[in-house]
Design a protein around this motif. Structure first.
Motif, short mmCIF file in Angstrom:
data_model
loop_
_atom_site.label_atom_id
_atom_site.label_comp_id
_atom_site.label_asym_id
_atom_site.label_seq_id
_atom_site.Cartn_x
_atom_site.Cartn_y
_atom_site.Cartn_z
N VAL A 1 -35.76 -33.06 -14.15
CA VAL A 1 -34.76 -32.75 -13.12
C VAL A 1 -35.37 -32.95 -11.73
CG1 VAL A 1 -33.42 -30.87 -12.06
CG2 VAL A 1 -33.37 -31.20 -14.54
N VAL A 2 -36.62 -32.55 -11.55
CA VAL A 2 -37.31 -32.78 -10.28
C VAL A 2 -37.37 -34.29 -10.00
CG1 VAL A 2 -39.53 -32.63 -9.09
CG2 VAL A 2 -38.61 -30.63 -10.29
N ALA A 3 -37.69 -35.08 -11.01
CA ALA A 3 -37.76 -36.54 -10.83
C ALA A 3 -36.38 -37.09 -10.49
CB ALA A 3 -38.32 -37.20 -12.09
N LEU A 4 -35.34 -36.62 -11.16
CA LEU A 4 -33.97 -37.06 -10.89
C LEU A 4 -33.59 -36.76 -9.44
CD1 LEU A 4 -31.08 -37.99 -11.71
CD2 LEU A 4 -30.68 -35.64 -12.47
N LEU A 5 -33.81 -35.54 -9.01
CA LEU A 5 -33.45 -35.17 -7.64
C LEU A 5 -34.33 -35.91 -6.63
CD1 LEU A 5 -32.80 -31.36 -8.15
CD2 LEU A 5 -31.12 -33.20 -7.97
N GLY A 6 -35.56 -36.20 -7.00
CA GLY A 6 -36.45 -36.97 -6.13
C GLY A 6 -35.95 -38.39 -5.90
N LEU A 7 -35.30 -38.96 -6.92
CA LEU A 7 -34.73 -40.31 -6.75
C LEU A 7 -33.65 -40.34 -5.69
CD1 LEU A 7 -34.52 -41.63 -10.40
CD2 LEU A 7 -35.89 -42.56 -8.54
N LEU A 8 -32.96 -39.21 -5.52
CA LEU A 8 -31.92 -39.17 -4.49
C LEU A 8 -32.51 -39.38 -3.10
CD1 LEU A 8 -29.68 -36.26 -5.80
CD2 LEU A 8 -29.42 -38.73 -6.16
N ALA A 9 -33.76 -38.96 -2.92
CA ALA A 9 -34.44 -39.14 -1.63
C ALA A 9 -34.70 -40.61 -1.34
CB ALA A 9 -35.74 -38.35 -1.60
N THR A 10 -34.60 -41.47 -2.35
CA THR A 10 -34.81 -42.90 -2.13
C THR A 10 -33.54 -43.60 -1.67
OG1 THR A 10 -34.33 -43.62 -4.41
CG2 THR A 10 -36.61 -42.94 -3.92
N VAL A 11 -32.41 -42.88 -1.70
CA VAL A 11 -31.14 -43.49 -1.28
C VAL A 11 -30.42 -42.70 -0.19
CG1 VAL A 11 -30.74 -44.78 -3.41
CG2 VAL A 11 -29.87 -42.45 -3.22
N PHE A 12 -30.65 -41.38 -0.10
CA PHE A 12 -29.95 -40.54 0.89
C PHE A 12 -30.91 -40.07 1.98
CE2 PHE A 12 -27.19 -39.17 -2.87
CZ PHE A 12 -26.19 -40.07 -2.58
N GLU A 13 -30.38 -39.95 3.19
CA GLU A 13 -31.17 -39.34 4.27
C GLU A 13 -31.42 -37.88 3.91
OE1 GLU A 13 -29.56 -39.87 8.18
OE2 GLU A 13 -29.39 -42.04 7.94
N PRO A 14 -32.63 -37.40 4.11
CA PRO A 14 -32.96 -36.02 3.77
C PRO A 14 -32.02 -35.02 4.44
CG PRO A 14 -34.94 -37.24 4.35
CD PRO A 14 -33.77 -38.13 4.68
N GLY A 15 -31.62 -34.02 3.67
CA GLY A 15 -30.80 -32.94 4.20
C GLY A 15 -29.33 -33.25 4.36
N THR A 16 -28.87 -34.44 3.94
CA THR A 16 -27.45 -34.78 4.14
C THR A 16 -26.59 -34.57 2.90
OG1 THR A 16 -27.73 -37.14 3.61
CG2 THR A 16 -28.05 -36.49 5.92
N LEU A 17 -27.19 -34.32 1.75
CA LEU A 17 -26.42 -34.13 0.52
C LEU A 17 -25.63 -32.83 0.59
CD1 LEU A 17 -25.87 -35.11 -2.44
CD2 LEU A 17 -27.70 -33.54 -3.11
N ARG A 18 -24.33 -32.91 0.33
CA ARG A 18 -23.46 -31.73 0.30
C ARG A 18 -22.53 -31.82 -0.90
NH1 ARG A 18 -26.71 -30.60 3.19
NH2 ARG A 18 -26.69 -29.89 5.32
N VAL A 19 -22.42 -30.71 -1.60
CA VAL A 19 -21.46 -30.56 -2.70
C VAL A 19 -20.35 -29.67 -2.16
CG1 VAL A 19 -21.09 -29.66 -5.02
CG2 VAL A 19 -23.25 -30.82 -4.45
N GLU A 20 -19.13 -30.22 -2.12
CA GLU A 20 -17.98 -29.50 -1.60
C GLU A 20 -17.06 -29.16 -2.78
OE1 GLU A 20 -16.25 -32.29 1.13
OE2 GLU A 20 -18.09 -32.45 2.30
N PRO A 21 -17.11 -27.90 -3.26
CA PRO A 21 -16.29 -27.55 -4.43
C PRO A 21 -14.80 -27.53 -4.10
CG PRO A 21 -17.54 -25.65 -3.62
CD PRO A 21 -17.91 -26.80 -2.77
N HIS A 22 -14.01 -28.02 -5.06
CA HIS A 22 -12.55 -27.97 -4.94
C HIS A 22 -11.97 -26.97 -5.94
CE1 HIS A 22 -12.74 -31.41 -2.35
NE2 HIS A 22 -13.35 -32.10 -3.28
#
Length: 139
Positions: A53-74
């Motif tokens: 899971v740490v590796a999976l979330l770390g891959l997101l840092a290779t595509v997203f600017e740090p600190g910009t990920l947001r989950v908006e629940p509906h």
């Protein structure tokens, strides 16, 4: 007092939205499985345990600017030991473009911690926005 299923999911969302890796991991069992659809190398497949899971979330840092990920629940539906979440996930891609995709997550939550996550998203949109020049995720 033990956390309710809703509390666990709300805490998971809060931890993701604040880039709190320890907070994410504290809501997962040690043997958690996180199922990601598609054929993105590194991202898709079944990720088992905290290290994957740490590796999976770390891959997101290779595509997203740090600190910009947001989950908006509906919408969230919770029951004894399980939950479903419909949400929009947004982030800024490293090249400055906006990522905005609809997601659904199914969670197994025995004993107050998430043991399985099944993630569903528009994988075609994700590929076009995140990896427009490649068929796979960069390694």
């Amino acid at each position: 007092m033990s956390a309710t299923t809703k509390d666990v999911i709300e805490g998971w969302i809060r931890a993701l939205n604040t880039s709190d890796l320890d907070g994410v991991l504290s809501r997962l069992t040690e043997d958690v499985t996180w199922h990601v659809p598609g054929d993105f190398l590194g991202l898709s497949g079944v990720h088992r345990g905290h290290s994957e899971v740490v590796a999976l979330l770390g891959l997101l840092a290779t595509v997203f600017e740090p600190g910009t990920l947001r989950v908006e629940p509906h919408r969230m539906i919770t029951g004894e030991g399980a939950a479903a979440l419909e949400c929009t996930t947004t982030a800024r891609v490293l090249d400055g473009r906006e990522y905005r995709n609809r997601y659904a997550f199914l969670f197994d939550i025995p004993d107050g911690r998430i043991s399985a996550i099944h993630e569903y998203l528009d994988t075609d949109y994700a590929r076009r926005v995140l990896f427009p020049d490649s068929a796979t995720v960069p390694e």
